[in-house]
Design an enzyme around this catalytic site. Structure first.
Site, PDB file in Angstrom:
ATOM      1  N   ASP A  70      -9.605   6.282  -2.374  1.00 45.18           N
ATOM      2  CA  ASP A  70      -8.392   6.802  -3.025  1.00 45.18           C
ATOM      3  C   ASP A  70      -8.812   7.467  -4.345  1.00 45.18           C
ATOM      4  OD1 ASP A  70      -9.034   4.716  -4.685  1.00 45.18           O
ATOM      5  OD2 ASP A  70      -6.969   3.997  -4.903  1.00 45.18           O
ATOM      6  N   TYR A  74      -6.537   6.648   3.981  1.00 46.26           N
ATOM      7  CA  TYR A  74      -6.664   5.627   2.926  1.00 46.26           C
ATOM      8  C   TYR A  74      -5.864   4.369   3.279  1.00 46.26           C
ATOM      9  CZ  TYR A  74      -5.508   2.701  -0.867  1.00 46.26           C
ATOM     10  OH  TYR A  74      -5.288   1.554  -1.583  1.00 46.26           O
ATOM     11  N   GLU A  82       0.822  -1.208   0.000  1.00 41.81           N
ATOM     12  CA  GLU A  82       0.000   0.000   0.000  1.00 41.81           C
ATOM     13  C   GLU A  82       0.861   1.266   0.000  1.00 41.81           C
ATOM     14  OE1 GLU A  82      -3.011   0.458  -0.627  1.00 41.81           O
ATOM     15  OE2 GLU A  82      -3.604  -1.641  -0.637  1.00 41.81           O
TER      16      GLU A  82
END
Ligand code: SF4
Length: 367
Positions: A138, A120, A37
């Protein structure tokens, strides 16, 4: 609402058939998901895959990452840009090791307290690694929702963000957040793309407001961008017996800890001459410069998120002052490095461009 359940159903069945088999999708390991991520923030998926594999190969566990020197992390990160991400990963790994017994927390509110983890990333880790019912928001999700639900307000505005988050929360099927979140992001990446969305093959076209009103290419709303300033930098490639003088940037600032050639930004009405004089002053105790030519050898451009720089490169021969250099070597602030021995040193992107220019110049001269 009927449209919400249709959206979910069609999206999930499309995802089952069409998603890309990306390496972080075959794991539930929170550490690997966290790394993926962070890597994917501001990085294209194709580039992210090779960095992800290299990163986990070098730092397979949270403990490996926490114990590694920052230099070795920056070195693996080299070329990805936004180096603050690498430094935050390192800081967060140390906090997790010391305060969380080396475990990654499952709660988004706790995750958000760690360096480099915003709403996020916290939602992505909590949902994908721990099945928490939290919806991600996002750029891809924002685009899909603005188009599918015909939201015409500035998506960066806090009130629009709240609306979008509320919508994403309502759409989320409880107990299936990991798949749903990835499905919306995948739709944004593969079908509902920023330019030329592929509406004819989109699984939710039948309920999409933007498609029905021919607004797909105009949403989400993009407020006009402010122009970023241009700064001019003079850089000296100072050579002594085939080695170049490199300087390590302040670990705390922009591109902290990366290596580059000595240089200065021109201020006000300063020209190349003043810039070269300031570089001479900067490195004067390390090297006696035989010359700084009046004209730059070549220029390169480099763009950062908030400014653009034009770099004028000057070649100069020098004579090293050994005594001063040994102190800087110990403090890791300056070093003479042969261009073929740069592998252990993380370099700034602009420096790599300058070095390519120098190489090219040599090749053109037959050197
Ligand atoms: Fe995006 Fe077109 Fe699908 Fe609507 S129909 S969600 S605009 S790709």
């Amino acid at each position: 609402m009927k449209s919400r359940s249709l959206f979910r159903k069609r999206l999930l069945s499309w995802y089952r058939e069409s998603h890309r088999p990306l390496p972080w999708r075959s794991t539930r390991d929170p550490y690997s998901i966290w790394i993926s991520e962070v890597l994917l923030q501001q990085t294209r998926v194709n580039t992210g895959v090779s960095y992800y594999e290299r990163f986990l190969d070098r730092f397979p566990t949270l403990s490996d990452l926490a114990e590694a020197p920052i230099e070795s992390i920056l070195q693996v990160w080299q070329g990805l840009g936004y180096y603050g991400r690498a430094r935050n990963l390192h800081r967060a790994a140390r906090i997790l090791k010391e305060e969380f017994r080396g475990e990654i927390p499952a709660e988004p509110e706790v995750l958000e307290r760690l360096p480099g983890i915003g709403p996020y990333t916290a939602a992505a880790i909590a949902s994908i690694a721990f099945d928490k019912d939290v919806a991600v928001l996002d750029g891809n999700v924002t685009r899909v929702l603005c188009r599918a639900y015909g939201i015409e307000d500035d998506p960066k505005h806090p009130s629009t963000r709240r609306t979008l988050q509320g919508l994403a929360d309502k759409l989320l099927p409880k107990g299936n957040a990991a798949i749903f979140n990835q499905a919306v992001m995948e739709l944004g990446a593969l079908v509902c793309k920023p330019a030329r969305p592929e509406c004819p093959v989109c699984p939710v076209k039948g309920i999409c407001v933007a498609h029905a009103t021919n607004m797909a290419e105009r949403l989400p709303l993009r407020p006009p961008r402010a122009r970023i300033p241009l700064r001019v930098r003079v850089v000296a490639a100072i050579e002594v017996r085939g080695r170049l003088l490199f300087k390590r940037r302040d670990p705390e600032g922009l591109l902290g800890g990366l290596w580059e050639l000595p240089g200065v930004y021109l201020e006000g009405r300063e020209g190349n001459k003043e810039g070269c004089r300031r570089i001479r002053k900067q490195v004067g105790s390390l090297v006696t410069l035989q010359c700084i030519p009046e004209r730059s050898q070549f220029s390169v451009k480099h763009v950062y998120s908030h400014f653009e720089e034009s770099i004028r490169v000057f070649l100069c021969k020098g004579k090293s002052v050994a005594k001063e250099m040994s102190r800087h070597r110990a403090e890791q602030t300056y070093r003479w490095i042969h261009p073929t021995r740069l592998a252990p040193y993380p370099l700034t992107g602009a420096t790599r461009k300058v070095l390519r220019g120098l190489e090219q110049g040599k090749a053109e001269q037959g050197g």
